[in-house]
Design an enzyme around this catalytic site. Structure first.
Site, short mmCIF file in Angstrom:
data_model
loop_
_atom_site.label_atom_id
_atom_site.label_comp_id
_atom_site.label_asym_id
_atom_site.label_seq_id
_atom_site.Cartn_x
_atom_site.Cartn_y
_atom_site.Cartn_z
N GLY A 165 0.83 -1.20 0.00
CA GLY A 165 0.00 0.00 0.00
C GLY A 165 0.87 1.25 0.00
CB SER A 198 -6.57 5.26 0.29
OG SER A 198 -6.75 4.33 -0.77
CD GLU A 213 -7.08 0.27 -4.30
OE1 GLU A 213 -6.53 1.00 -5.14
OE2 GLU A 213 -7.48 0.68 -3.19
#
Length: 143
Positions: free
Chosen positions: A32, A35, A108
């Site tokens: 990540g 977000s 995503e």
């Protein structure tokens, strides 16, 4: 769904490829850089600081979902080639990996603008192979 909000590619086929490339024999690692760091929205067994080389984070992707509307898109982070990027890796037990990937894909990959890539991520405990969502330099979503 309007023409503007249709996926660019088939997200289902991209998910199948990511699952096949992972293999399901080991725990799943997710990188990540935006977000996902502060709002992963999935269960994980471990989180570590990590750095990937050859990629950098930049506000270079237009979004009509997270930061805008179909008429007025907003910029969100994308992972672009070159440089390095600090972020977090999340370890998901292999028994939950496919289910977590499916949930993550809904978040995503709804518009299939990212290129999911497996890449080495350096952590304080050593290197892991993690899935990251990168933005193609040829993407129509780039400003």
């Amino acid at each position: 769904m309007s023409e503007v909000l249709k996926p660019l590619r088939d997200p289902g086929a991209m998910l199948e490829k990511a699952i096949a490339d992972w293999g399901g024999e080991e725990d799943l690692w997710i990188f990540g850089y935006g977000s996902l760091i502060w709002r992963p929205d999935f269960e994980f067994a471990e989180r570590r600081p990590a750095r990937v080389h050859g990629w950098h984070r930049a506000l270079k992707m237009w979004s009509r979902i997270n930061r805008g509307t179909p008429e007025r898109p907003g910029l969100v982070f994308g992972l672009l080639s070159g440089g390095c990027c600090r972020g977090m890796v999340f370890r998901v037990p292999r028994s939950d990996g496919a289910q977590i990937l499916e949930r993550l894909w809904q978040r995503e990959m709804a518009m299939a603008v990212y290129d999911p890539r497996w890449m080495p991520a350096e952590t304080p405990q050593g290197r892991v192979r993690a899935l990251a969502f990168t933005l193609s330099r040829r993407s129509r979503r780039r400003p």
